[in-house]
Design a protein around this motif. Structure first.
Motif, short mmCIF file in Angstrom:
data_model
loop_
_atom_site.label_atom_id
_atom_site.label_comp_id
_atom_site.label_asym_id
_atom_site.label_seq_id
_atom_site.Cartn_x
_atom_site.Cartn_y
_atom_site.Cartn_z
N GLU A 147 -10.31 11.47 6.77
CA GLU A 147 -11.76 11.55 6.92
C GLU A 147 -12.13 12.50 8.06
O GLU A 147 -13.08 13.28 7.94
CB GLU A 147 -12.36 10.16 7.16
CG GLU A 147 -12.36 9.30 5.92
CD GLU A 147 -12.81 7.88 6.19
OE1 GLU A 147 -13.36 7.60 7.27
OE2 GLU A 147 -12.61 7.03 5.31
N ARG A 150 -0.71 -1.86 5.05
CA ARG A 150 -2.17 -1.74 5.02
C ARG A 150 -2.69 -1.05 6.28
O ARG A 150 -3.57 -0.22 6.22
CB ARG A 150 -2.78 -3.14 4.87
CG ARG A 150 -4.27 -3.21 5.00
CD ARG A 150 -4.93 -2.67 3.79
NE ARG A 150 -6.38 -2.87 3.89
CZ ARG A 150 -7.23 -2.34 3.07
NH1 ARG A 150 -6.82 -1.62 2.07
NH2 ARG A 150 -8.51 -2.55 3.22
N GLU A 151 -2.11 -1.40 7.43
CA GLU A 151 -2.55 -0.82 8.69
C GLU A 151 -2.30 0.68 8.73
O GLU A 151 -3.18 1.45 9.13
CB GLU A 151 -1.83 -1.50 9.88
CG GLU A 151 -2.19 -2.95 10.06
CD GLU A 151 -1.41 -3.89 9.14
OE1 GLU A 151 -0.41 -3.44 8.51
OE2 GLU A 151 -1.80 -5.06 9.04
N GLN A 194 -6.15 7.07 6.35
CA GLN A 194 -7.48 7.34 5.79
C GLN A 194 -8.42 7.86 6.88
O GLN A 194 -9.23 8.76 6.63
CB GLN A 194 -8.05 6.11 5.12
CG GLN A 194 -7.38 5.75 3.81
CD GLN A 194 -7.42 6.89 2.81
OE1 GLN A 194 -6.41 7.46 2.47
NE2 GLN A 194 -8.59 7.24 2.36
N GLN A 195 -8.32 7.32 8.09
CA GLN A 195 -9.13 7.81 9.21
C GLN A 195 -8.79 9.27 9.51
O GLN A 195 -9.68 10.07 9.78
CB GLN A 195 -8.86 6.99 10.48
CG GLN A 195 -9.50 5.64 10.50
CD GLN A 195 -9.19 4.93 11.79
OE1 GLN A 195 -8.05 4.86 12.22
NE2 GLN A 195 -10.21 4.38 12.42
N TYR A 229 -1.96 2.66 6.17
CA TYR A 229 -2.85 3.25 5.17
C TYR A 229 -4.25 3.47 5.75
O TYR A 229 -4.85 4.53 5.59
CB TYR A 229 -2.93 2.34 3.94
CG TYR A 229 -3.94 2.78 2.92
CD1 TYR A 229 -3.65 3.79 2.00
CD2 TYR A 229 -5.20 2.19 2.86
CE1 TYR A 229 -4.59 4.20 1.07
CE2 TYR A 229 -6.14 2.59 1.93
CZ TYR A 229 -5.83 3.59 1.03
OH TYR A 229 -6.76 4.00 0.12
N ASN A 230 -4.76 2.47 6.46
CA ASN A 230 -6.09 2.58 7.06
C ASN A 230 -6.13 3.70 8.10
O ASN A 230 -7.12 4.45 8.16
CB ASN A 230 -6.50 1.25 7.71
CG ASN A 230 -6.83 0.20 6.69
OD1 ASN A 230 -7.12 0.48 5.54
ND2 ASN A 230 -6.76 -1.06 7.10
N TYR A 244 0.84 -1.19 0.00
CA TYR A 244 0.00 0.00 0.00
C TYR A 244 0.88 1.24 0.00
O TYR A 244 0.77 2.08 0.89
CB TYR A 244 -0.93 0.00 1.21
CG TYR A 244 -2.06 -0.96 1.02
CD1 TYR A 244 -3.25 -0.53 0.47
CD2 TYR A 244 -1.92 -2.30 1.34
CE1 TYR A 244 -4.29 -1.41 0.27
CE2 TYR A 244 -2.95 -3.19 1.13
CZ TYR A 244 -4.13 -2.74 0.60
OH TYR A 244 -5.16 -3.62 0.39
#
Length: 67
Positions: free
Chosen positions: A63, A52-53, A59-60, A55-56, A2
């Motif tokens: 947002e 991935r972690e 994204q939080q 990236y997540n 990612y």
């Protein structure tokens, strides 16, 4: 993988990102670099995520910052 790079990230967003990574049991796979100062823009950073972690979590943060 990612691989993603976020440029122009504010100090507040970077601090929030780091806090969330710590809360999520030490999420790794990211690098934070201070950008050269631009008059009128304030202190900004480049955040590169590779897992991935991370990236997540980023994204939080985006947002939350952008509603």
């Amino acid at each position: 993988m990612y691989d993603r790079t976020y440029k122009g990230v504010s100090l507040l967003a970077v601090r929030y990102f780091r806090a969330l990574c710590c809360i999520a049991r030490g999420v790794g796979g990211y690098e934070i670099v201070e950008e050269p100062e631009v008059p009128g823009k304030g202190l900004t950073f480049t955040v590169s995520v590779e897992s991935r972690e991370a990236y997540n979590v980023m994204q939080q943060v985006f947002e939350a910052a952008n509603g």
